[in-house]
Design a protein around this motif. Structure first.
Motif, PDB file in Angstrom:
ATOM      1  N   ASP A  83       0.670  -0.592   0.114  1.00 34.24           N
ATOM      2  CA  ASP A  83      -0.224   0.024   0.186  1.00 34.24           C
ATOM      3  C   ASP A  83       1.155   1.003   0.159  1.00 34.24           C
ATOM      4  OD1 ASP A  83      -2.370   1.535  -0.267  1.00 34.24           O
ATOM      5  OD2 ASP A  83      -2.673   1.393   1.664  1.00 34.24           O
ATOM      6  N   LEU A  84       1.362   1.852   1.581  1.00 35.42           N
ATOM      7  CA  LEU A  84       2.204   2.657   1.618  1.00 35.42           C
ATOM      8  C   LEU A  84       3.912   2.043   1.202  1.00 35.42           C
ATOM      9  CD1 LEU A  84       0.815   5.334   3.954  1.00 35.42           C
ATOM     10  CD2 LEU A  84       0.909   5.461   1.243  1.00 35.42           C
ATOM     11  N   ALA A  85       4.032   0.846   1.558  1.00 33.61           N
ATOM     12  CA  ALA A  85       5.296  -0.003   0.886  1.00 33.61           C
ATOM     13  C   ALA A  85       4.758   0.017  -0.147  1.00 33.61           C
ATOM     14  CB  ALA A  85       5.472  -0.791   2.612  1.00 33.61           C
ATOM     15  N   GLU A  86       6.116  -0.161  -1.006  1.00 29.30           N
ATOM     16  CA  GLU A  86       6.302  -0.657  -2.044  1.00 29.30           C
ATOM     17  C   GLU A  86       7.120  -2.209  -1.911  1.00 29.30           C
ATOM     18  OE1 GLU A  86       7.849   1.975  -6.201  1.00 29.30           O
ATOM     19  OE2 GLU A  86       9.429   1.634  -4.156  1.00 29.30           O
ATOM     20  N   PHE A  87       7.754  -2.030  -1.147  1.00 30.02           N
ATOM     21  CA  PHE A  87       7.808  -3.390  -1.034  1.00 30.02           C
ATOM     22  C   PHE A  87       9.069  -3.039   0.287  1.00 30.02           C
ATOM     23  CE2 PHE A  87      11.136  -1.115  -3.993  1.00 30.02           C
ATOM     24  CZ  PHE A  87      11.990  -1.296  -3.164  1.00 30.02           C
ATOM     25  N   TRP A  88       9.253  -4.700   0.426  1.00 25.81           N
ATOM     26  CA  TRP A  88       9.834  -5.056   2.317  1.00 25.81           C
ATOM     27  C   TRP A  88      10.720  -5.965   2.431  1.00 25.81           C
ATOM     28  CZ3 TRP A  88       4.660  -5.357   0.858  1.00 25.81           C
ATOM     29  CH2 TRP A  88       3.835  -6.098   1.148  1.00 25.81           C
ATOM     30  N   ASP A  89      11.549  -5.971   3.612  1.00 26.53           N
ATOM     31  CA  ASP A  89      12.609  -6.719   3.200  1.00 26.53           C
ATOM     32  C   ASP A  89      13.001  -7.404   5.312  1.00 26.53           C
ATOM     33  OD1 ASP A  89      14.875  -9.169   3.133  1.00 26.53           O
ATOM     34  OD2 ASP A  89      16.282  -7.193   2.756  1.00 26.53           O
ATOM     35  N   VAL A  90      12.634  -8.803   5.337  1.00 24.62           N
ATOM     36  CA  VAL A  90      12.945  -8.796   6.493  1.00 24.62           C
ATOM     37  C   VAL A  90      14.567  -9.387   6.440  1.00 24.62           C
ATOM     38  CG1 VAL A  90      11.889 -11.321   6.424  1.00 24.62           C
ATOM     39  CG2 VAL A  90      11.898 -10.149   8.897  1.00 24.62           C
ATOM     40  N   ALA A  91      14.834  -9.380   8.008  1.00 21.50           N
ATOM     41  CA  ALA A  91      16.523  -9.615   7.672  1.00 21.50           C
ATOM     42  C   ALA A  91      16.429 -11.183   8.680  1.00 21.50           C
ATOM     43  CB  ALA A  91      16.799  -9.060   9.114  1.00 21.50           C
ATOM     44  N   LYS A  92      17.478 -12.102   7.758  1.00 23.14           N
ATOM     45  CA  LYS A  92      17.829 -13.012   7.888  1.00 23.14           C
ATOM     46  C   LYS A  92      17.631 -13.787   9.313  1.00 23.14           C
ATOM     47  CE  LYS A  92      20.495 -14.428   4.197  1.00 23.14           C
ATOM     48  NZ  LYS A  92      21.482 -15.104   3.471  1.00 23.14           N
ATOM     49  N   ASP A  93      18.293 -12.874  10.345  1.00 24.80           N
ATOM     50  CA  ASP A  93      17.520 -12.923  11.903  1.00 24.80           C
ATOM     51  C   ASP A  93      16.040 -13.064  12.397  1.00 24.80           C
ATOM     52  OD1 ASP A  93      18.179 -10.375  12.390  1.00 24.80           O
ATOM     53  OD2 ASP A  93      19.846 -10.438  13.131  1.00 24.80           O
ATOM     54  N   GLY A  94      16.044 -12.249  11.559  1.00 27.75           N
ATOM     55  CA  GLY A  94      14.543 -12.034  11.947  1.00 27.75           C
ATOM     56  C   GLY A  94      14.356 -10.777  12.864  1.00 27.75           C
ATOM     57  N   LEU A  95      15.357 -10.066  13.113  1.00 27.74           N
ATOM     58  CA  LEU A  95      14.935  -8.699  14.379  1.00 27.74           C
ATOM     59  C   LEU A  95      15.026  -7.700  13.558  1.00 27.74           C
ATOM     60  CD1 LEU A  95      18.195 -10.056  16.301  1.00 27.74           C
ATOM     61  CD2 LEU A  95      15.874 -10.279  16.865  1.00 27.74           C
ATOM     62  N   SER A  96      15.191  -7.628  12.495  1.00 26.89           N
ATOM     63  CA  SER A  96      15.031  -6.281  11.579  1.00 26.89           C
ATOM     64  C   SER A  96      14.270  -5.892  10.465  1.00 26.89           C
ATOM     65  CB  SER A  96      15.944  -5.065  11.612  1.00 26.89           C
ATOM     66  OG  SER A  96      16.685  -6.027  10.958  1.00 26.89           O
ATOM     67  N   VAL A  97      13.326  -5.241   9.974  1.00 16.89           N
ATOM     68  CA  VAL A  97      12.526  -4.904   8.471  1.00 16.89           C
ATOM     69  C   VAL A  97      12.627  -4.130   8.071  1.00 16.89           C
ATOM     70  CG1 VAL A  97      10.678  -4.819   9.706  1.00 16.89           C
ATOM     71  CG2 VAL A  97      10.123  -6.228   7.433  1.00 16.89           C
ATOM     72  N   VAL A  98      12.847  -3.938   6.741  1.00 21.84           N
ATOM     73  CA  VAL A  98      12.998  -2.712   6.000  1.00 21.84           C
ATOM     74  C   VAL A  98      11.983  -2.326   5.062  1.00 21.84           C
ATOM     75  CG1 VAL A  98      13.887  -1.566   3.820  1.00 21.84           C
ATOM     76  CG2 VAL A  98      15.978  -3.039   6.285  1.00 21.84           C
ATOM     77  N   PHE A  99      11.595  -0.967   5.533  1.00 21.82           N
ATOM     78  CA  PHE A  99      10.479  -0.719   3.877  1.00 21.82           C
ATOM     79  C   PHE A  99      11.225   0.273   3.759  1.00 21.82           C
ATOM     80  CE2 PHE A  99       8.102  -2.707   7.241  1.00 21.82           C
ATOM     81  CZ  PHE A  99       7.150  -3.904   7.227  1.00 21.82           C
ATOM     82  N   ARG A 100      10.104   0.417   2.295  1.00 20.45           N
ATOM     83  CA  ARG A 100      10.966   1.163   1.524  1.00 20.45           C
ATOM     84  C   ARG A 100       9.207   1.610   1.037  1.00 20.45           C
ATOM     85  NH1 ARG A 100      14.445   4.684  -1.059  1.00 20.45           N
ATOM     86  NH2 ARG A 100      14.156   4.688  -3.209  1.00 20.45           N
ATOM     87  N   LEU A 101       9.418   3.282   1.030  1.00 16.04           N
ATOM     88  CA  LEU A 101       7.175   3.364   1.316  1.00 16.04           C
ATOM     89  C   LEU A 101       7.500   4.250  -0.474  1.00 16.04           C
ATOM     90  CD1 LEU A 101       7.771   6.339   4.077  1.00 16.04           C
ATOM     91  CD2 LEU A 101       6.824   3.923   3.525  1.00 16.04           C
ATOM     92  N   ARG A 102       6.305   4.241  -1.126  1.00 17.99           N
ATOM     93  CA  ARG A 102       6.326   4.448  -2.143  1.00 17.99           C
ATOM     94  C   ARG A 102       6.888   6.483  -2.546  1.00 17.99           C
ATOM     95  NH1 ARG A 102       2.869   1.855  -5.181  1.00 17.99           N
ATOM     96  NH2 ARG A 102       1.991   0.706  -4.192  1.00 17.99           N
ATOM     97  N   ASP A 103       6.942   6.862  -3.662  1.00 16.15           N
ATOM     98  CA  ASP A 103       7.257   8.311  -3.503  1.00 16.15           C
ATOM     99  C   ASP A 103       6.403   8.805  -4.367  1.00 16.15           C
ATOM    100  OD1 ASP A 103       8.864  10.413  -3.718  1.00 16.15           O
ATOM    101  OD2 ASP A 103       9.546   9.428  -6.438  1.00 16.15           O
ATOM    102  N   GLY A 104       6.294  10.139  -3.919  1.00 16.01           N
ATOM    103  CA  GLY A 104       5.490  11.176  -4.328  1.00 16.01           C
ATOM    104  C   GLY A 104       4.148  11.022  -3.503  1.00 16.01           C
ATOM    105  N   VAL A 105       3.984  10.206  -2.552  1.00 18.44           N
ATOM    106  CA  VAL A 105       2.564  10.493  -1.348  1.00 18.44           C
ATOM    107  C   VAL A 105       2.009  11.731  -1.168  1.00 18.44           C
ATOM    108  CG1 VAL A 105       1.277   9.182   0.085  1.00 18.44           C
ATOM    109  CG2 VAL A 105       2.388   7.525  -1.896  1.00 18.44           C
TER     110      VAL A 105
END
Length: 512
Positions: A83-105
């Protein structure tokens, strides 16, 4: 971390929905039959309590998609989509996740929604004073790091296999609206709040700066409040409201026979629950609570109040959930004879007076409360029912000023553990059944233990243990599945409801 790696890692969760180059989606082209413009009138049987998406009580939730966006959304097949997150990535150890937001919202105040706005929302939700029902969900999300103008990394205290489910109802507020959001709203959604007259109506108008160009199709959405469900049905049949939210279950068959379109929610998501205040005698005696659990005749509720729409439920997860154990239905279901034996062994059941709180959030609640009242009376428990409008119901409920309270809560649908978002299953002192002291340590530790293993079979075994513990402690008694049904006028096209019962009107249009 490269963009290629991000895309590869998110392919399973967001296949087909990722946009290349961080661009906004192409402008939506009007389909041949679609029409733009007009005013849609929605009839609600309960008024909003607040316009703040952190206040996730039922009365507020259905209309939040009009004003707010979320990082992710779920399809009716329970697949996560951006939705607002264009994509996301959880770390291999499960201790963090990165969200990339859409541009121009754009936000409703004219700003942009980027990493700084997301972090501001994170801090607001992490603040107990403003976090509302989402505060406990993010309690062990430790930090938010700004990686660039559109990228944020969240760090967890421990792995979170359920991290997407935890944020599925996290609506993003325009930071410029933080101070006034409860009364005026403000986000990035397809509509902005024009006016809220509590007890009467709320009006949303098209947000011309919405990031999905070409949407929404309607000029305006007016939500009118009908405290009398019969008045709502009359208005729907007369055509003065386009969408009736919701039709009383016992009337569904009759209206369909009369030619009206009644559509059910796509995924069963809610159930009626009797919440027991564990801090008040004699309910602080576990045997009394267990007896009450066995006294509730769930089949009678479905048969006499719900007109056969819905079904009895004993557990707070669906049979499709990996946490569901069919043996528990028989063990903790209706058994009045056993309940009376337990009460006798506890020395309770005579001259007991209970304050039974419920609301008009759905028209069925007072009727179900009356059936439970009769169930308890046969064992000598005298429950005095008090019925409130939603705005008057929630303050005493969340303050723990009740013995019994009948409400309805969210089933575990997105993740088998997401029943914990509901008030009676929260893990902190905001849980109205365990107000101030919080629920038992065994319960909290059991839930935390689910996220210490990556072995899903082990996780589900532990979950079934938690569910058995809840039933043994009997502070919240599931009664019956609630299946919301929506009446749609002949002109209404493109009506949509997500698995969490949020109505989506950005693609709705009127054929008139």
């Amino acid at each position: 971390m490269t963009r290629r790696r991000l895309l590869a890692l998110t392919a399973g969760a967001a296949a087909g929905a990722v946009l290349p180059g961080g661009r906004l989606p192409a402008p939506r082209v009007l389909a041949a039959a679609e029409k733009r413009g007009g005013t849609l009138t929605v009839g609600l049987n309960t008024d909003l309590v607040s316009l703040d998406p952190n206040d996730i009580v039922f009365a507020n939730v259905p209309m939040f998609f009009q004003v707010y966006n979320y990082l992710v959304k779920y399809t009716t097949t329970l697949q996560a989509r951006p939705d607002l997150a264009e994509f996301w990535d959880v770390a291999k150890d499960g201790l963090s996740v990165v969200f990339r937001l859409r541009d121009g919202v754009r936000t409703h105040s004219g700003g942009t929604f980027g990493a700084d706005a997301l972090i501001a929302n994170f801090r607001r939700t992490k603040d107990k004073a403003t976090g509302g029902g989402l505060f406990s969900r993010l309690a062990d999300w430790e930090a938010a790091d700004r990686l660039d103008a559109r990228t944020v990394r969240f760090r967890f205290a421990h792995p979170h296999p359920d991290y997407l489910a935890q944020i599925a109802r996290w609506g993003m507020v325009d930071p410029a609206a933080f101070a006034t959001v409860r009364n005026k709203g403000g986000g990035t959604g397809p509509y902005r709040v024009q006016e809220w007259a509590p007890g009467d109506h709320v009006t949303f108008t098209r947000f011309d700066g919405y990031w999905q160009q070409g949407l929404p199709l309607l000029d305006r959405v007016v939500c009118r409040v009908f405290s009398d469900p019969q008045a709502l049905e009359n208005a729907f049949q007369a055509g003065t409201v386009d969408v009736a939210h919701t039709i009383v279950n016992k009337d569904v068959a009759r209206l369909r026979q009369a030619g009206f379109e009644i559509t059910p929610a796509p995924v069963p998501n809610e159930y009626y629950v009797l919440v027991i205040n564990t801090r008040r005698p004699p309910l602080d005696n576990i045997k009394v609570r267990q007896a009450i659990q066995l006294l509730v005749d769930r089949a009678a509720v479905v048969r006499t109040v719900l007109g056969g729409v819905g079904r009895p439920v004993v557990q707070m997860v669906t049979p499709a959930s990996p946490g569901y154990d069919p043996k528990l239905d028989a063990e903790y279901g209706y058994n009045a004879a056993k309940a009376k034996q337990i009460l006798a062994s506890a020395g309770a059941g005579r001259n007991v007076r209970l304050n039974f709180l419920t609301s008009t959030s759905t028209p069925e609640l007072p009727q179900i409360a009356q059936i439970i009242q009769a169930d308890l009376r046969q064992a000598g428990l005298d429950a005095n029912i008090t019925i409130h409008e939603p705005a008057q119901y929630f303050p005493p409920y969340f303050a723990g000023n009740f013995d019994l309270s009948l409400s309805f809560l969210t089933l575990a649908t997105i993740d088998p553990t997401d029943f914990t978002i509901s008030s009676a299953f929260r893990t902190d002192g905001t849980n109205p059944a365990w107000i101030q002291v919080g629920p038992p340590r065994e319960y909290v530790d059991g839930l935390l233990g689910l996220n210490t293993t990556s072995d899903m079979r082990e996780r589900w075994t532990r979950l079934r243990g938690v569910i058995r513990y809840i039933l043994e402690q009997a502070w919240a008694v599931p009664v019956a599945l609630r299946l919301p049904t929506y009446g749609l006028g002949k002109a209404v096209q493109g009506f949509d409801v997500d698995p969490q019962m949020l109505i989506q009107l950005k693609g709705t249009w009127l054929n008139r």
